[in-house]
Design an enzyme around this catalytic site. Structure first.
Site, short mmCIF file in Angstrom:
data_model
loop_
_atom_site.label_atom_id
_atom_site.label_comp_id
_atom_site.label_asym_id
_atom_site.label_seq_id
_atom_site.Cartn_x
_atom_site.Cartn_y
_atom_site.Cartn_z
N LYS A 110 0.83 -1.21 0.00
CA LYS A 110 0.00 0.00 0.00
C LYS A 110 0.86 1.26 0.00
O LYS A 110 0.51 2.26 -0.63
CB LYS A 110 -0.95 0.01 1.21
N LYS A 123 -5.31 -10.39 -6.81
CA LYS A 123 -6.56 -10.50 -6.04
C LYS A 123 -7.52 -9.38 -6.42
O LYS A 123 -7.09 -8.27 -6.75
CB LYS A 123 -6.26 -10.51 -4.53
N LYS A 182 -10.27 -3.26 -4.19
CA LYS A 182 -10.86 -1.97 -4.58
C LYS A 182 -9.85 -1.09 -5.28
O LYS A 182 -10.22 -0.20 -6.02
CB LYS A 182 -11.50 -1.20 -3.43
P1 ADP Z 1 -9.66 -4.67 0.27
O1 ADP Z 1 -8.63 -5.74 0.47
O2 ADP Z 1 -10.38 -4.77 -1.03
O3 ADP Z 1 -9.08 -3.29 0.52
P2 ADP Z 1 -10.61 -4.87 3.01
O4 ADP Z 1 -9.20 -4.65 3.39
O5 ADP Z 1 -11.67 -3.99 3.63
O6 ADP Z 1 -10.77 -4.86 1.41
O7 ADP Z 1 -10.95 -6.38 3.31
C1 ADP Z 1 -12.12 -6.82 3.97
C2 ADP Z 1 -12.10 -8.34 4.03
O8 ADP Z 1 -12.23 -8.88 2.72
C3 ADP Z 1 -10.79 -8.90 4.59
O9 ADP Z 1 -11.09 -9.99 5.44
C4 ADP Z 1 -10.05 -9.37 3.37
O10 ADP Z 1 -9.17 -10.44 3.66
C5 ADP Z 1 -11.20 -9.81 2.47
N1 ADP Z 1 -10.84 -9.74 1.05
C6 ADP Z 1 -10.48 -8.61 0.37
N2 ADP Z 1 -10.24 -8.89 -0.93
C7 ADP Z 1 -10.45 -10.23 -1.07
C8 ADP Z 1 -10.37 -11.12 -2.20
N3 ADP Z 1 -10.03 -10.70 -3.41
N4 ADP Z 1 -10.65 -12.43 -1.98
C9 ADP Z 1 -11.01 -12.88 -0.75
N5 ADP Z 1 -11.10 -12.08 0.34
C10 ADP Z 1 -10.83 -10.78 0.19
NA NA Z 2 -7.66 -6.26 2.61
#
Ligand code: ADP
Ligand code: NA
Length: 330
Positions: free
Chosen positions: A114, A197, A200
């Protein structure tokens, strides 16, 4: 508490959850409220580790809560709250910061990723210590299980290390938590780059399914998902990551085994698989969007749910914090 405890959080950093959040994490939140004493929160303190517009953050926090309810969280069966409503998170977070090695924090790969995206000099100190705040989030509730996607595994390891360090230094205080990661859906991939993966911060919005987008838009994204030049529909993440990702999504949304899907699509092309999956997604996401809307259109109910959740959360977090502060010498 009779049941084991579960705790997890999701960031309000976008206007909508994406399909990876739902399949990797939120689905497990819903399942665990049946077996665990479960605490789920919208982590707005974590959100400000990168710049946020205040009004947008406030709105996104409500949208996130509404989406958690729309996904099936039941405020009678779990505790749903907003992180900033419970000041104990920041308070225990400070203690945990003082217990964490600088080098130890520097090894967190998510920070490196990040920070690299923002330019290392512009990344905030909050972004650097965010995994340590997450440690406090988990330990405050004496959580046994932490439902997350694969990308969070290292942070749960850090939580275990710090729980043990605190307990050794000050006496048994915190429960040792374990990650609760469902292997099949632990990593949902970007539809345009099925080796990355779904996130967002996706390189192209076409690779990301936002749950509040027009279902037509999402259907189109499924239909234009990147696959491979072969034609066989087979689950083989190594050699066929695109097709395997579609099969995972399809199997999970419909509760079908992947082997069954392979059989169903034997001799058929990728087009058939994508058309059917697009339909499956539209059928799932249409009522989900409607339920989210209902919660957003009734702010009094949503506020009442979150106020009650914060009160329940504070009862537990306050007790843990008081004990931890006493042990530290406050
Ligand atoms: P992001 O990773 O998109 O910024 P968050 O950090 O808010 O989203 O993650 C929220 C939850 O969603 C966490 O438990 C994270 O491990 C899970 N998560 C995020 N992206 C994925 C993905 N592509 N596949 C499976 N789980 C995910
Ligand atoms: Na995440």
């Amino acid at each position: 508490h009779d049941r084991p405890r579960a705790l997890s959080g999701i960031q309000p950093t976008a206007e909508s959850f994406h399909l990876g959040n739902y399949l990797g994490a939120v689905r497990q939140y819903v399942a665990l409220q049946e077996t665990h004493d479960a605490f789920y929160m919208v982590v707005d303190l974590h959100a400000i580790t990168v710049p946020q517009d205040p009004e947008r953050l406030r709105a996104n926090t409500r949208i996130a809560a509404a989406q958690l309810l729309a996904a099936g969280l039941d405020p009678e069966r779990c505790t749903l709250f907003v992180q900033s409503h419970v000041p104990e998170h920041a308070q225990l977070g400070w203690v945990m910061n003082c217990l964490t090695g600088f080098g130890e924090a520097s090894r967190m790969t998510q920070f490196k990723d990040k920070a690299a995206k923002q330019g290392a000099d512009r990344a905030s100190v909050g972004l650097f210590t965010y995994p340590v705040l997450q440690v406090a989030d988990i330990l405050l509730y004496q959580a046994d299980a932490v439902p997350v996607g694969e990308d969070q595994r290292q942070h749960i390891e850090l939580t275990r290390d710090l729980a043990e360090r605190f307990n050794t230094r000050y006496g048994q205080t915190f429960t040792m938590p374990s990650p609760y990661i469902v292997r099949e859906t632990a990593k949902i991939y970007d539809l345009q780059d099925p080796t990355a993966k779904m996130s967002k911060s996706a390189a192209t919005p076409k690779g990301l399914i936002n749950l509040l987008d027009e279902p037509k838009v999402s259907a189109k994204k499924i239909k234009s998902a990147v696959t491979d030049t072969d034609t066989v529909i087979r689950f083989d993440p190594e050699n066929k990551p695109g097709v395997s990702n579609l099969l995972t999504i399809y199997a999970t949304l419909t509760g079908t085994r992947i082997a069954e899907l392979e059989q169903k699509y034997e001799g058929k092309g990728y087009g058939a698989l994508k058309t059917d999956l697009a339909e499956v997604l539209v059928e799932w996401v249409t009522p989900f969007r409607a339920r989210t809307r209902e919660y957003l259109d009734d702010p009094e109910t949503l506020d009442a749910i979150l106020a009650k959740g914060a009160e329940k959360a504070r009862a537990v977090a306050g007790e843990t914090l008081a004990q931890a502060y006493e042990r530290v010498g406050f």
